[in-house]
Design a protein around this motif. Structure first.
Motif, PDB file in Angstrom:
ATOM      1  N   GLU A   1      54.253  -6.205  25.017  1.00  0.00           N
ATOM      2  CA  GLU A   1      53.127  -5.497  24.420  1.00  0.00           C
ATOM      3  C   GLU A   1      53.436  -4.004  24.404  1.00  0.00           C
ATOM      4  O   GLU A   1      53.936  -3.453  25.390  1.00  0.00           O
ATOM      5  N   VAL A   2      53.141  -3.354  23.279  1.00  0.00           N
ATOM      6  CA  VAL A   2      53.409  -1.928  23.137  1.00  0.00           C
ATOM      7  C   VAL A   2      52.114  -1.155  23.355  1.00  0.00           C
ATOM      8  O   VAL A   2      51.104  -1.419  22.700  1.00  0.00           O
ATOM      9  N   LEU A   3      52.159  -0.207  24.272  1.00  0.00           N
ATOM     10  CA  LEU A   3      51.030   0.667  24.560  1.00  0.00           C
ATOM     11  C   LEU A   3      51.391   2.061  24.060  1.00  0.00           C
ATOM     12  O   LEU A   3      52.052   2.837  24.765  1.00  0.00           O
ATOM     13  N   PRO A   4      51.006   2.401  22.820  1.00  0.00           N
ATOM     14  CA  PRO A   4      51.407   3.674  22.223  1.00  0.00           C
ATOM     15  C   PRO A   4      50.481   4.806  22.674  1.00  0.00           C
ATOM     16  O   PRO A   4      49.437   4.578  23.300  1.00  0.00           O
ATOM     17  N   ALA A   5      50.846   6.020  22.308  1.00  0.00           N
ATOM     18  CA  ALA A   5      50.031   7.178  22.665  1.00  0.00           C
ATOM     19  C   ALA A   5      48.875   7.397  21.698  1.00  0.00           C
ATOM     20  O   ALA A   5      47.948   8.155  22.024  1.00  0.00           O
ATOM     21  N   HIS A   6      48.911   6.769  20.537  1.00  0.00           N
ATOM     22  CA  HIS A   6      47.856   6.951  19.529  1.00  0.00           C
ATOM     23  C   HIS A   6      47.533   5.603  18.892  1.00  0.00           C
ATOM     24  O   HIS A   6      48.305   4.656  18.961  1.00  0.00           O
ATOM     25  N   GLU A   7      46.377   5.564  18.248  1.00  0.00           N
ATOM     26  CA  GLU A   7      45.927   4.399  17.487  1.00  0.00           C
ATOM     27  C   GLU A   7      45.579   3.219  18.399  1.00  0.00           C
ATOM     28  O   GLU A   7      44.540   3.250  19.058  1.00  0.00           O
TER      29      GLU A   7
ATOM     30  N   PRO B   1      41.154   7.039  26.461  1.00  0.00           N
ATOM     31  CA  PRO B   1      41.280   7.885  25.269  1.00  0.00           C
ATOM     32  C   PRO B   1      40.841   9.320  25.584  1.00  0.00           C
ATOM     33  O   PRO B   1      39.752   9.539  26.116  1.00  0.00           O
ATOM     34  N   VAL B   2      41.699  10.261  25.271  1.00  0.00           N
ATOM     35  CA  VAL B   2      41.401  11.671  25.509  1.00  0.00           C
ATOM     36  C   VAL B   2      41.377  12.378  24.152  1.00  0.00           C
ATOM     37  O   VAL B   2      42.373  12.360  23.424  1.00  0.00           O
ATOM     38  N   PRO B   3      40.255  12.984  23.763  1.00  0.00           N
ATOM     39  CA  PRO B   3      40.116  13.552  22.421  1.00  0.00           C
ATOM     40  C   PRO B   3      41.138  14.650  22.126  1.00  0.00           C
ATOM     41  O   PRO B   3      41.577  15.380  23.021  1.00  0.00           O
ATOM     42  N   MET B   4      41.485  14.751  20.850  1.00  0.00           N
ATOM     43  CA  MET B   4      42.322  15.822  20.325  1.00  0.00           C
ATOM     44  C   MET B   4      41.486  16.583  19.298  1.00  0.00           C
ATOM     45  O   MET B   4      41.456  16.208  18.124  1.00  0.00           O
ATOM     46  N   PRO B   5      40.777  17.605  19.715  1.00  0.00           N
ATOM     47  CA  PRO B   5      39.871  18.307  18.792  1.00  0.00           C
ATOM     48  C   PRO B   5      40.601  18.830  17.558  1.00  0.00           C
ATOM     49  O   PRO B   5      41.722  19.338  17.641  1.00  0.00           O
ATOM     50  N   ARG B   6      39.964  18.656  16.404  1.00  0.00           N
ATOM     51  CA  ARG B   6      40.463  19.173  15.115  1.00  0.00           C
ATOM     52  C   ARG B   6      41.849  18.633  14.776  1.00  0.00           C
ATOM     53  O   ARG B   6      42.681  19.337  14.229  1.00  0.00           O
ATOM     54  N   ASN B   7      42.087  17.369  15.095  1.00  0.00           N
ATOM     55  CA  ASN B   7      43.373  16.754  14.786  1.00  0.00           C
ATOM     56  C   ASN B   7      43.098  15.383  14.173  1.00  0.00           C
ATOM     57  O   ASN B   7      42.286  14.615  14.703  1.00  0.00           O
ATOM     58  N   PRO B   8      43.767  15.040  13.058  1.00  0.00           N
ATOM     59  CA  PRO B   8      43.484  13.758  12.401  1.00  0.00           C
ATOM     60  C   PRO B   8      43.820  12.543  13.257  1.00  0.00           C
ATOM     61  O   PRO B   8      43.311  11.447  12.996  1.00  0.00           O
ATOM     62  N   LEU B   9      44.666  12.694  14.277  1.00  0.00           N
ATOM     63  CA  LEU B   9      44.956  11.567  15.158  1.00  0.00           C
ATOM     64  C   LEU B   9      43.800  11.286  16.120  1.00  0.00           C
ATOM     65  O   LEU B   9      43.762  10.231  16.747  1.00  0.00           O
ATOM     66  N   ARG B  10      42.914  12.244  16.310  1.00  0.00           N
ATOM     67  CA  ARG B  10      41.638  12.096  17.027  1.00  0.00           C
ATOM     68  C   ARG B  10      41.737  11.973  18.533  1.00  0.00           C
ATOM     69  O   ARG B  10      40.911  12.503  19.248  1.00  0.00           O
ATOM     70  N   TYR B  11      42.720  11.233  19.057  1.00  0.00           N
ATOM     71  CA  TYR B  11      42.810  11.075  20.508  1.00  0.00           C
ATOM     72  C   TYR B  11      44.229  10.679  20.895  1.00  0.00           C
ATOM     73  O   TYR B  11      45.008  10.181  20.082  1.00  0.00           O
ATOM     74  N   VAL B  12      44.546  10.951  22.146  1.00  0.00           N
ATOM     75  CA  VAL B  12      45.768  10.442  22.756  1.00  0.00           C
ATOM     76  C   VAL B  12      45.353   9.445  23.822  1.00  0.00           C
ATOM     77  O   VAL B  12      44.342   9.629  24.504  1.00  0.00           O
ATOM     78  N   LEU B  13      46.104   8.367  23.944  1.00  0.00           N
ATOM     79  CA  LEU B  13      45.813   7.354  24.949  1.00  0.00           C
ATOM     80  C   LEU B  13      46.616   7.665  26.216  1.00  0.00           C
ATOM     81  O   LEU B  13      47.850   7.609  26.223  1.00  0.00           O
ATOM     82  N   VAL B  14      45.897   8.014  27.268  1.00  0.00           N
ATOM     83  CA  VAL B  14      46.484   8.234  28.584  1.00  0.00           C
ATOM     84  C   VAL B  14      46.388   6.916  29.352  1.00  0.00           C
ATOM     85  O   VAL B  14      45.365   6.230  29.285  1.00  0.00           O
TER      86      VAL B  14
END
Length: 353
Positions: A250-256, A34-47
Motif C-alpha cells: 500500500e502506498v501512503l503518499p504525501a498528497h491526495e 492531514p495538515v492544510p497548505m494555505p493558498r495551495n491547490p494541493l490543499r494539504y500534506v499527509l503527515v
C-alpha cells in the motif's frame, strides 16, 4: 478519528469534495494526519504518525503556518497523544509543505530530525546577503530559459532553514533503517523531485511512505535550476524504475490519497514522461530555435499557461527544461549555447557518429 479498511476511500472522497480528509487510523499504531497548505491547490500534506515505545514518530511535518501547526497539534490529539510526545521526525524532502514546521517542532518537543544528506546540506544558516544572492542566481537562470520578467522575478518558495549552528540530527542514506522501536522501516533514496528525496518502506506492514516521489493522480514537479540535480528527470526516471522492484504494498503518499499498485503506478509515471518527451520533441521540431519558455507555451498543461500564476509558470518552464535536458542527453535536440538558449532538433542524418 476515522478507521477504515478500504484503502484511501475517505481520502479519495474528501479530495473529490474539495475538503480536508479526516485523521485516519491506517494500521494499529499508525495514523494519517492531514495538515492544510494555505493558498495551495494541493490543499494539504499527509503527515504520518507512528506510536513508538515512548511517544510518537512522524513522517514529514507540514508547512510553517499557524493554521498548519494547529492542525498538526489537533491531529496528534486525535491519535490519543500530545504534541510533546513527538520524539522523531523523518523528512522526505525540504519543500516547505514537508519540512516547514521542523524547526518549530524541534524547539517545542526536542524531536530528532532525520533526512538524506543531500537535503541536510541545503539547511545551513543563510545571511540576508546569501539569500539575496541565491534569489539572483534563480532569476538569472530563469532569464537564460527565456522566461519573461514577471516569471523570472516571481518570488519562489524559500527553504525553511535552521538557526545558525544547528543541523540535522540524523543523516540518512538509502538502505538505512530508521531507529523506531517496534517498526521495521527502511529509507529508500528516490532522487528526482529533489536531490535527497526519501521514501520509507515498512516491509513488515507492506507500506511505502512515498512522499512526493509517487502520487496517485498527478506527477510531481521535476525541475532544473540552481542547487538542483544536473539532470533531474533522468534521475527521477531511474528512481521510478527502481521503484518497480519494491515489494507490492500500500502506498501512503504525501498528497491526495492512499492507493495500491507500486509497480503499476511507477510504470504509468514513466509512460507519462515518455509521452511528454515526445510532445516536447515535436514542439521543438515544429518551431526550431525555440527557448524553453517558448516550448512551455506550446505544450499542454492542466490549465492554460496564460492563466497560471507567475509562480506556477516558473515551475512549468523549469519542468520543460528538465525534459529538454533529457532529450539533449539522448542526442535528439541541441542548444545553440546562447542566452537565452534556443533548441532545435538534431536530424538523424546530421547526428555525429
Amino acid at each position: 478519528m476515522s478507521v477504515t479498511d478500504d484503502i484511501g476511500v475517505l481520502q479519495r472522497e474528501a479530495w473529490a469534495a474539495g475538503i480536508l480528509p479526516p485523521v485516519e487510523q491506517v494500521r494499529d499504531g499508525l495514523w494519517s494526519i492531514p495538515v492544510p497548505m494555505p493558498r495551495n491547490p494541493l490543499r494539504y500534506v499527509l503527515v504520518y504518525a507512528f506510536a513508538i515505545d515512548d511517544g510518537l514518530a512522524l513522517v514529514d511535518v507540514g508547512m510553517d503556518t499557524e493554521e498548519s501547526w494547529n492542525a498538526l497539534v489537533d491531529g496528534i490529539v486525535e491519535t490519543g497523544h500530545h504534541i510533546s510526545d513527538v520524539r522523531y521526525a523523518a523528512i522526505t524532502h525540504l519543500h516547505p509543505d514537508h519540512f516547514g514546521l521542523a524547526p518549530r517542532l524541534r524547539e517545542t518537543t526536542g524531536a530528532v530530525l532525520a533526512m538524506h544528506a543531500a537535503e541536510a546540506a541545503a539547511l545551513g544558516h543563510f545571511t540576508p546577503a546569501d539569500v539575496a544572492a541565491e534569489a539572483e542566481a534563480w532569476r538569472v537562470d530563469m532569464t537564460e530559459l527565456g522566461a519573461p520578467d514577471e516569471v523570472a522575478e516571481a518570488p519562489r518558495f524559500e527553504i525553511v532553514r535552521f538557526p545558525a549552528g544547528e543541523s540535522a540530527d540524523v543523516v540518512l542514506s538509502g538502505g538505512d533503517r530508521l531507529d523506531l522501536p517496534g517498526w521495521n522501516i527502511e529509507a529508500v533514496w528516490t532522487p528526482g523531485h529533489t536531490p535527497g528525496h526519501l521514501a520509507f518502506l515498512d516491509r513488515d506492514h507492506d507500506l511505502l511512505f512515498s512522499g512526493d516521489h509517487m502520487l496517485p493522480r498527478i506527477s510531481p514537479n521535476i525541475s532544473s535550476g540552481p542547487g538542483e540535480l544536473e539532470n533531474p528527470l533522468h534521475r527521477y526516471l531511474l528512481s521510478l524504475h527502481a521503484t518497480t522492484a519494491l515489494p507490492e504494498c500500500e502506498v501512503l503518499p504525501a498528497h491526495e490519497y492512499r492507493f495500491r499498485g507500486v509497480a503499476d503506478r511507477a510504470r504509468r509515471l514513466m509512460a507519462h514522461h515518455d509521452e511528454r518527451l515526445d510532445e516536447i520533441r515535436s514542439a521543438v521540431d515544429a518551431h526550431p530555435e525555440s527557448t524553453a519558455w517558448e516550448v512551455t507555451t506550446r505544450i499542454t498543461w492542466s490549465r492554460p499557461v496564460d492563466v497560471m500564476s507567475p509562480r506556477l509558470r516558473r515551475l512549468a518552464v523549469r519542468e520543460t527544461q528538465a525534459h529538454l535536458i533529457v532529450l539533449a542527453d539522448r542526442g535528439e535536440i541541441r542548444s545553440d549555447g546562447g542566452v537565452p538558449a534556443r533548441w532545435s532538433l538534431v536530424h538523424t542524418d546530421t547526428k555525429e557518429i
